[in-house]
Structures are given as C-alpha cells and as structure tokens.
Scaffold this active site. Structure first.
Site, PDB file in Angstrom:
ATOM      1  N   GLY A 271     -29.540  37.115  -7.052  1.00 22.94           N
ATOM      2  CA  GLY A 271     -28.693  37.355  -5.882  1.00 22.94           C
ATOM      3  C   GLY A 271     -27.672  38.439  -6.196  1.00 22.94           C
ATOM      4  O   GLY A 271     -27.556  38.886  -7.348  1.00 22.94           O
ATOM      5  N   LEU A 272     -26.930  38.821  -5.164  1.00 23.40           N
ATOM      6  CA  LEU A 272     -25.933  39.879  -5.321  1.00 23.40           C
ATOM      7  C   LEU A 272     -24.848  39.478  -6.319  1.00 23.40           C
ATOM      8  O   LEU A 272     -24.619  38.284  -6.532  1.00 23.40           O
ATOM      9  CB  LEU A 272     -25.255  40.162  -3.969  1.00 23.40           C
TER      10      LEU A 272
ATOM     11  N   SER B 107     -22.365  36.465  -5.648  1.00 23.68           N
ATOM     12  CA  SER B 107     -22.983  35.484  -4.739  1.00 23.68           C
ATOM     13  C   SER B 107     -22.784  34.060  -5.259  1.00 23.68           C
ATOM     14  O   SER B 107     -22.793  33.106  -4.485  1.00 23.68           O
ATOM     15  CB  SER B 107     -24.482  35.790  -4.543  1.00 23.68           C
ATOM     16  N   GLY B 108     -22.642  33.916  -6.587  1.00 20.77           N
ATOM     17  CA  GLY B 108     -22.400  32.577  -7.150  1.00 20.77           C
ATOM     18  C   GLY B 108     -23.441  32.136  -8.164  1.00 20.77           C
ATOM     19  O   GLY B 108     -23.467  30.964  -8.567  1.00 20.77           O
ATOM     20  N   LYS B 109     -24.286  33.052  -8.627  1.00 21.49           N
ATOM     21  CA  LYS B 109     -25.350  32.711  -9.586  1.00 21.49           C
ATOM     22  C   LYS B 109     -24.796  32.035 -10.828  1.00 21.49           C
ATOM     23  O   LYS B 109     -25.249  30.965 -11.229  1.00 21.49           O
ATOM     24  CB  LYS B 109     -26.111  33.975 -10.031  1.00 21.49           C
ATOM     25  N   SER B 110     -23.839  32.706 -11.439  1.00 23.35           N
ATOM     26  CA  SER B 110     -23.296  32.234 -12.703  1.00 23.35           C
ATOM     27  C   SER B 110     -22.573  30.892 -12.520  1.00 23.35           C
ATOM     28  O   SER B 110     -22.763  29.966 -13.326  1.00 23.35           O
ATOM     29  CB  SER B 110     -22.331  33.308 -13.217  1.00 23.35           C
TER      30      SER B 110
ATOM     31  N   SER C 121     -31.084  40.682 -11.044  1.00 23.22           N
ATOM     32  CA  SER C 121     -32.531  40.952 -10.966  1.00 23.22           C
ATOM     33  C   SER C 121     -32.939  41.381  -9.554  1.00 23.22           C
ATOM     34  O   SER C 121     -33.632  40.644  -8.848  1.00 23.22           O
ATOM     35  CB  SER C 121     -33.352  39.747 -11.451  1.00 23.22           C
TER      36      SER C 121
END
Ligand code: ADP
Length: 199
Positions: free
Chosen positions: A34-35, A38-41, A108
């Site tokens: 995701g951008l 966005s909250g991935k981590s 990614s």
C-alpha cells in the site's frame, strides 16, 4: 574394528512440514502492500505482536532494517526497487520454510514484482494484504514527512506523487485503514488465518 565404526549416521532432512508440526501451526507470508502512510507497518507489527502473544512463531521483515542491511546497496531506481522486492521475497520464503508466520511491510508498488514473489511460494503461503487508504489521507497523516519532501521535489519517484502505485487486483485480504481501526484490521487478518487453518 567394531561394526559401528563403519556405520554412517544419515541425518534425515527436516522438512517444512516437520517444523510446522513441531510448532503446532502453519507458516506463511502476510505481504502488506500500500501507499506510504497507509498503515502497513503499524498493522504488520500489531499482527506480529498478537501472534507472538498467542505463542506463534512470527517475524516482521521491516523496511528500514532491510534497506540498511541486506539491501544496503540498493537505491530507488526501477531496477533497484524490483531487486529490493525480489530479495525480500526470497528471504520471506526461507522464513516460511523455517515454519514461521512472517509479516512484511513494503510499498511494493508494482504488480509484476508482487506476482514474482507470489510465484516463489506454494499455494496458500503468500497472502497479499492490500492496505487501502486514499492518497489525501496518507498525505494528511504523513508520519515520516515524506510526502512534504516529495511535494517540495526533495524526493524523486515517490509512490503516489510522481511514481505509480498499482493496486492489487485480487488480494487475499483488503484493509481500508480510513474505515477500520488498527484493532479491527488485526482481527480481520486473524480471521483469515484461522479460516485457512494456518493458526
Ligand atoms: P506505512 O508503513 O504504510 O508507511 P505507517 O504504519 O508507518 O504506514 O504509518 C501509518 C500512520 O497512520 C501511523 O502514524 C498510524 O498511527 C496512523 N493510522 C491512523 N489510523 C490508522 C489505521 N486505521 N490503521 C493503521 N494506521 C493508522
């Protein structure tokens, strides 16, 4: 000479299945994409913390650690971004072979790179988690002030600004972080893992 001296001990090779049986759970890669912002981590770490709390063998492959270590030689050109993801995919595969549940948090942005990583895995081991959030909201959060820098032209090829983000077309899990809390997002991932009998 005794008979034993001529007998070689052949160690049997321990398989991925053996490790899963010993652990009492499956292994997989939860690939968050995701951008930036966005909250991935945040979610990947929250998922891993909860897995750990439940006694599940987990590991987080974190962007900064990898960029400083294994991929310290790579920059942000198209080739280097692709190579960055390829290496992370290979490492994730080793971790899955070792019996762990891995979370990875890398933008990614290119579908082809993500699909190449998926192809490294056996069916069901690669779980693409699309962390969906409108660009305006990511930019408002801007946790590392990267959007500010990109808007000022201090960072080139920044995903969402002057480099594209290719949305996953059929991710296993989609999390809209403008609508769900972190806790709700974690529950959604756990629900998936339980349904697939991975945990
Ligand atoms: P990324 O890894 O995608 O770049 P981060 O997890 O580093 O993003 O940052 C996301 C920011 O958004 C954090 O400051 C986090 O606290 C905030 N945030 C607000 N709401 C959410 C949510 N529902 N899920 C995840 N992060 C959220």
């Amino acid at each position: 000479m005794t008979k034993e001296a001529n007998i070689t001990w052949h160690e049997s090779t321990i398989s991925k299945l053996d490790r899963r049986l010993q652990n009492g759970h499956g292994s997989c890669t939860l690939w968050f994409t995701g951008l930036s912002g966005s909250g991935k981590s945040t979610i990947a770490n929250a998922v891993s913390n909860e897995l750990y709390r439940q006694g599940i063998n987990e590991y987080v492959l974190d962007g900064d650690n990898i960029r400083h270590g294994l991929n310290g030689d790579l920059g942000f050109s198209e080739y280097e971004r692709t190579e960055n993801i390829r290496r992370i995919g290979e490492v994730a595969k080793l971790f899955v072979d070792s019996g762990k549940v891995i979370t990875t948090a890398f933008i990614s942005p290119f579908s082809s790179d993500r699909e190449k990583v998926r192809d490294l895995f056996e069916e069901g081991e690669f779980i693409e988690v699309f962390v969906s959030c409108p660009l305006e909201e990511c930019e408002r959060r801007d946790p590392k002030q990267l959007y500010q820098k990109a808007r000022r032209g201090e960072i080139k090829n920044f995903t969402g600004i002057d480099s594209p983000y290719e949305r996953p077309t059929s991710p296993e899990i989609t999390i809209q972080t403008d609508l769900l809390t972190v806790e709700e997002a974690v529950e959604k991932v756990f629900e998936y893992l339980r349904n697939k009998n991975i945990i």
